[in-house]
Design an enzyme around this catalytic site. Structure first.
Site, mmCIF file in Angstrom:
data_model
loop_
_atom_site.group_PDB
_atom_site.id
_atom_site.type_symbol
_atom_site.label_atom_id
_atom_site.label_comp_id
_atom_site.label_asym_id
_atom_site.label_seq_id
_atom_site.Cartn_x
_atom_site.Cartn_y
_atom_site.Cartn_z
ATOM 1 N N ASP A 72 29.561 44.531 42.014
ATOM 2 C CA ASP A 72 29.995 43.248 41.780
ATOM 3 C C ASP A 72 31.633 43.223 41.812
ATOM 4 O OD1 ASP A 72 30.263 40.527 40.579
ATOM 5 O OD2 ASP A 72 31.012 41.402 38.803
ATOM 6 N N ASP A 74 34.355 40.719 40.509
ATOM 7 C CA ASP A 74 35.091 40.265 39.344
ATOM 8 C C ASP A 74 34.714 40.679 38.020
ATOM 9 O OD1 ASP A 74 36.625 38.723 41.227
ATOM 10 O OD2 ASP A 74 35.521 36.763 40.855
#
Length: 319
Positions: A72, A74
């Site tokens: 992932d 952010d």
């Protein structure tokens, strides 16, 4: 000409049709822009923390070509919401008015304060992002994205998470970003970090110009799992030998898909779930040690908004 996804295998987990479409489109776009592992850039030197409680088997396994890692973006790879900083860069270049920048700032603050994502908020981000880029050329946004990376994103990369990604690359494995951010933005970040490629939200373009419509839906939650599944099928990966890293409970579908899930800078719900499932945890925000079992030393060690929201990306087709 539309992109073809005939190589996909049947999915085994429930998802909406739009999630499946978003995942398939993202996987196809990622495969077209990926780098070979040997093209990876070397990460900077990082501090190493030994594993806790008990020795861990060597991981990642060197030479395992059917294994890969999915990160992932952010709050996992970088501090803050990439879309917000991309918006700052576009505002600086007069793509939109101050009121829209204020809206981006509020969205960033929301993620910082709430620490969570909801469907209504994601829809709001999606609509604002698409309205900004509608009518602009894909090539123009890619060029500007390179400048924005240098201005706002390069200094926000978590060195600990980057070391984890580099460990997979050093083992000869492919490493992919998986994010609801625009696939253009994600691809730029992946290339600058020396990663293989990126799975991101795909927006439609005709003749190289954005139409203001998404392909499917934002690459968020179940759509991320669909994208990883689709890419694994196309690349011949064994998901049981793959690893995934995320900060958000929204990514539990993706984390549950692989044999080696990791909670990085986890929100409260993911931390609880990771403990229950005996997953490894690492929090770079405070420097505290892993709660259950430390990340293996081979992976190294060492992000606030979890703002994986809707945005835009590439889906070229000819009219």
């Amino acid at each position: 000409m539309r992109l073809s996804w005939e190589w996909l295998t049947p999915r085994r987990r429930p998802a909406t049709a739009r999630s499946v479409l978003a995942g398939e489109a993202s996987a196809e776009a990622a495969r077209k822009t990926s780098q070979a592992p040997e093209e990876a850039l070397e990460a900077g030197a990082t501090e190493v923390t030994p594993a806790e409680e008990k020795p861990e088997p060597e991981f990642p396994v060197a030479g395992d070509e059917r294994a890969a890692a999915f990160f992932d973006l952010d709050n996992t790879v970088m501090q803050g919401a990439s879309l917000f900083h991309f918006g700052r860069g576009l505002y600086k270049r007069k793509f939109f008015e101050r009121r829209e920048l204020t809206r981006f700032a509020w969205q960033q603050a929301y993620f910082r304060i709430a620490g969570t994502e909801d469907a209504g908020h994601i829809q709001d981000v999606r609509e604002s992002a698409l309205s900004i880029v509608k009518g602009h050329r894909v090539a123009e946004l890619m060029s500007i994205g390179e400048e924005i990376y240098d201005e706002y994103l390069a200094g926000r990369i978590w060195s600990g998470t980057r070391a984890l990604a580099q460990a997979h690359l050093d083992a000869g494995q492919r490493v992919w970003l998986v994010t609801a951010a625009p696939v253009e933005t994600a691809t730029i970040i992946a290339r600058r970090l020396g990663l293989t490629g990126a799975l991101g939200t795909v927006a439609e373009s005709v003749g190289g110009v954005y139409t203001g419509r998404l392909v499917g839906e934002p690459l968020h939650g179940p759509a991320k799992a669909e994208a990883v599944r689709a890419l694994a099928a196309a690349e011949g990966l064994d998901l049981d030998r793959c690893a995934a890293y995320s900060d958000s409970h929204n990514d539990i579908p993706m984390l549950s898909l692989v044999g080696h899930p990791y909670a990085i800078n986890p929100d409260t719900k993911l931390r609880k779930h990771a403990r229950e499932q005996d997953w490894r945890l690492r929090d770079y925000r405070t420097g505290r040690k892993a709660v259950k079992i430390g990340i293996p030393a081979a992976a190294g060690v060492g992000a606030l908004a979890g703002g994986t929201a809707a945005a835009v990306a590439i889906h070229r087709r000819r009219s």
